[in-house]
Enzyme design. Structure first.
Site, short mmCIF file in Angstrom:
data_model
loop_
_atom_site.label_atom_id
_atom_site.label_comp_id
_atom_site.label_asym_id
_atom_site.label_seq_id
_atom_site.Cartn_x
_atom_site.Cartn_y
_atom_site.Cartn_z
N LEU A 27 0.81 -1.22 0.00
CA LEU A 27 0.00 0.00 0.00
C LEU A 27 0.84 1.27 0.00
O LEU A 27 0.36 2.33 -0.39
CB LEU A 27 -0.93 0.01 1.22
N GLY A 28 2.08 1.17 0.47
CA GLY A 28 2.93 2.35 0.50
C GLY A 28 3.89 2.31 1.67
O GLY A 28 3.76 1.49 2.59
N GLY B 197 6.31 4.70 4.55
CA GLY B 197 6.48 5.97 5.23
C GLY B 197 7.85 6.06 5.87
O GLY B 197 8.77 5.31 5.54
N THR B 198 7.97 6.98 6.82
CA THR B 198 9.24 7.22 7.48
C THR B 198 9.71 6.01 8.26
O THR B 198 10.91 5.76 8.38
CB THR B 198 9.10 8.42 8.45
N PHE B 199 8.77 5.24 8.80
CA PHE B 199 9.13 4.20 9.75
C PHE B 199 8.92 2.79 9.24
O PHE B 199 9.46 1.85 9.81
CB PHE B 199 8.32 4.39 11.03
N LYS C 234 1.78 -3.46 9.10
CA LYS C 234 2.81 -2.42 9.09
C LYS C 234 4.10 -3.03 9.58
O LYS C 234 4.20 -3.46 10.74
CB LYS C 234 2.40 -1.26 10.00
N ASP D 95 3.13 13.08 12.55
CA ASP D 95 3.28 12.86 11.11
C ASP D 95 1.90 12.82 10.45
O ASP D 95 1.62 11.96 9.61
CB ASP D 95 4.05 11.57 10.83
#
Length: 285
Positions: free
Chosen positions: A24-25, A27-29, A45, A140
């Site tokens: 899905l994508g 991020g930073t983490f 995640k 964020d």
């Protein structure tokens, strides 16, 4: 969308095969996947940041476990897996089926009524109030971190809360100023200062403004801005009222957004006052 840092092969190696695994994508983490196994559909995640002390991870996961609110993604479980000579921490959350605000804006699908805008901003504020009450700062908040349940502007859902604080408290070498996404940072964060509760409210207003208008409040379409330039623009310029670009935005919404986007944190509306104002606007719609 960037390529995943944690690949499907690594996840399968560590957690076994899924019936469906859709990236899905990232991020930073970490990287987020939609995962289906049997009748279970989840958001997975996987945190790719290294060096998170185990006691911090457990403490933050326990905080996430306590959050139950329709405007905050539902947490289910957490764990670690070993894959390709590395350990990865992961979170399992509910899967939100309607996409996120960033995708809606990119597709040109904006709220079409004042009522939708009121419900969007109210939902964002209510979700932030919930995590703040538990001592969690998001840090964020951005269009990609706000899902729309059933693609409904009136049902925004905060994603990825808590992870910024976890990384900041760890031995990770990222500076606090770099935690988050610059375009949605409050000016005190752009200066390298610590995030505050009202920093999250600044970001909520930026997201709501962009959702209503299709454009960022401080960065014109197609333009990039350095951290310093963005800070100076926020300090020196007030954004055009949202109703300039979307006639459905009521002047009262413009007023709430303007106060949430104040340069000085103490001049921003507090969350209780903002929710009270939104309740009044809702009654007038």
């Amino acid at each position: 969308m960037r390529d995943p840092i944690v690949t499907e092969e690594q996840i399968t190696e560590g957690l076994g095969a899924f019936d469906e695994l859709e990236y899905l994508g990232g991020g930073t983490f970490g990287d987020t996947y939609r995962a289906v196994r049997g009748d279970d559909e989840i958001a997975l995640k996987v945190v790719h940041v290294e060096g998170l002390p185990d006691y911090l991870w457990k403490r933050e996961v326990e905080a996430l476990r306590r959050v139950e609110h329709p405007n905050v993604v539902g947490f289910q479980s957490s764990g670690t897996f070993h894959s390709f000579a590395r350990d990865y921490s992961y979170l399992i959350c509910e899967y939100i089926d309607g996409g996120d605000v960033a995708a809606a804006i990119a597709a040109g699908r904006l709220p079409e009524s004042t009522a939708e805008m009121v419900e969007l901003l109210t939902g964002l504020l209510a979700g932030v109030a919930e995590i703040h009450d538990l001592g969690i700062l998001h840090r964020d908040i951005k269009p990609a971190n706000v899902a729309l349940r059933h693609s409904d502007w009136g049902q925004p859902v905060l994603l990825d809360f808590g992870l910024a604080r976890l990384v900041d408290m760890s031995s990770h070498t990222e500076l606090p100023a770099h935690i988050g996404t610059a375009r949605y940072m409050a000016p005190e964060q752009l200066r390298g200062g610590a995030a505050r509760r009202r920093s999250d409210l600044f970001a909520v207003a930026e997201v709501a403004y962009e959702a209503i208008t299709g454009r960022h409040p401080f960065v014109p379409p197609g333009e990039a801005a350095t951290l310093q330039a963005l800070h100076d623009r926020i300090r020196d310029q007030s954004p055009e009222p949202a109703s300039t670009f979307n006639a459905a935005s009521a002047p009262e919404i413009d007023g709430v957004l303007a106060r949430l986007l104040s340069y000085r944190p103490h001049e921003r509306l507090g969350i209780s006052a903002a929710l009270k104002d939104m309740e009044q606007i809702h009654g007038d719609v």
